[in-house]
Design an enzyme around this catalytic site. Structure first.
Site, short mmCIF file in Angstrom:
data_model
loop_
_atom_site.label_atom_id
_atom_site.label_comp_id
_atom_site.label_asym_id
_atom_site.label_seq_id
_atom_site.Cartn_x
_atom_site.Cartn_y
_atom_site.Cartn_z
CE LYS A 3 -4.15 -1.00 0.40
NZ LYS A 3 -5.57 -0.59 -0.48
CB SER A 9 -0.97 -8.28 -0.45
OG SER A 9 -2.13 -8.64 0.80
#
Length: 344
Positions: free
Chosen positions: A67, A321
């Site tokens: 992110k 992720s």
């Protein structure tokens, strides 16, 4: 399994996000974001798939999650006026940390609305980067709605977590890195929440080679994107709690939905128990700490949710992720696996 039939339609998403956007993001991020490792998993290669499976370790990115890329690219695209007003975001944790750290680096005041289900580690980490943290709503959608109300009252600039061109382009730099390290990759498996990550990665991969098979993975408990693709329009889906809290998004964005339905070849669903086993296997087999969302691709592989045609004797990348998981949750995964709720 949901097939989306995307051959030859990369150009149809050009006005949403394109390779030029992603290459520009790569230039912006080069001075701050890490190029994360791509390592082979011998267990997933030999014992599970019969292919060559590599792990893209975004859990080693700054803030412990991919992110940071999208948030950093977005804040670097703001005007002077937008920066001066300060920024506000809604997030279950990882986007919040990306916004907070980038704000700290650029001298921008940041505020974040986080849902009540956000793990304590992510709350504390976000505040440690200087952001004002507000807890509101049971899940992401409620936190997002409250964030928009706050932004309207305070005049702060909204930094969307996934449904934004600059954010998607930032996440797409992961696709460029995969191609740099493995130009002949056959299959790439990516977690899906709101769809920003897979939208960027799929755009990068398909722009280079439309035959690369892109697979999205979601939890059975929360799979708004999969449900929307199946319905061929945006719908909301949220059945229960998911260990993959980083993907706990009930309703996808309009941009990410359009990109995913055109460029993602299939979306598969995994159970909470399958996610837990994948997290545990990461620790046992690869000595890697991953959060639930980061374990989704491996869960899909271990549960054989993806057809062998796309795996056996193929070069496969599974994207890890993020690694921001509370130690208490991790302990329950390792020692109390059987205590997890049975699947409904």
């Amino acid at each position: 399994m949901i097939n989306t039939n995307v051959n030859g339609v990369v150009a149809e998403t050009y006005n949403l996000v394109n390779m030029y956007d992603i290459q520009e993001a790569r230039t912006i991020l080069r001075s701050t974001a890490r190029k994360t490792p791509l390592i082979q998993s011998m267990f997933l290669s030999r014992n599970v798939t019969g292919g060559d499976v590599f792990l893209k370790l975004e859990n080693t990115q700054l803030t412990g999650s991919f992110k940071f890329r999208g948030a950093n690219n977005k804040l670097n695209h703001l005007t002077i006026s937008e920066k001066q007003r300060g920024v506000i975001a809604a997030s279950a944790g990882n986007h919040a940390q990306g916004v907070a750290l980038t704000g700290q680096l650029l001298g921008i005041e940041t505020s974040v609305v986080m849902p009540e289900e956000t793990p304590e580690l992510k709350r504390v980490s976000t505040a440690s980067y200087g952001a004002q943290v507000v807890i509101h709503g049971a899940a992401f959608d409620a936190a997002h709605a409250w964030m928009l109300e706050c932004a309207a009252q305070d005049g702060k600039t909204v930094i969307e977590p996934f449904n934004d061109r600059d954010v998607i382009a930032g996440q797409g730099t992961i696709g460029l890195e995969i191609l740099e390290d493995m130009w002949d990759v056959d299959t790439v498996i990516v977690p899906i929440g709101g769809g920003g990550l897979i939208s960027g990665v799929a755009t990068a991969l398909k722009s280079y080679n439309p035959s690369i098979h892109v697979v999205g993975v979601q939890s059975q408990n929360v799979h708004g994107m999969a449900a929307s693709i199946m319905a061929n329009h945006i719908v909301t889906q949220h059945a229960d709690f998911t260990l993959a809290d980083g993907t706990d998004v009930a309703t996808p964005g309009d941009m990410t939905f359009e990109i995913c339905r055109r460029l993602v070849d299939e979306v598969v669903l995994v159970t909470e128990r399958e996610i837990a086993h994948a997290m545990k296997d990461f620790l046992k087999r690869t000595k890697i700490v991953t959060e639930g969302a980061g374990a989704l691709p491996t869960a899909a592989l271990e549960a054989h949710k993806i057809d062998d045609f796309w795996l056996k004797n193929k070069k496969v990348v599974a994207l890890v992720s993020g690694g921001n998981v509370d130690l208490t949750r991790l302990a329950s995964i390792v020692t109390l696996d059987d205590s997890l709720p049975s699947e409904k």
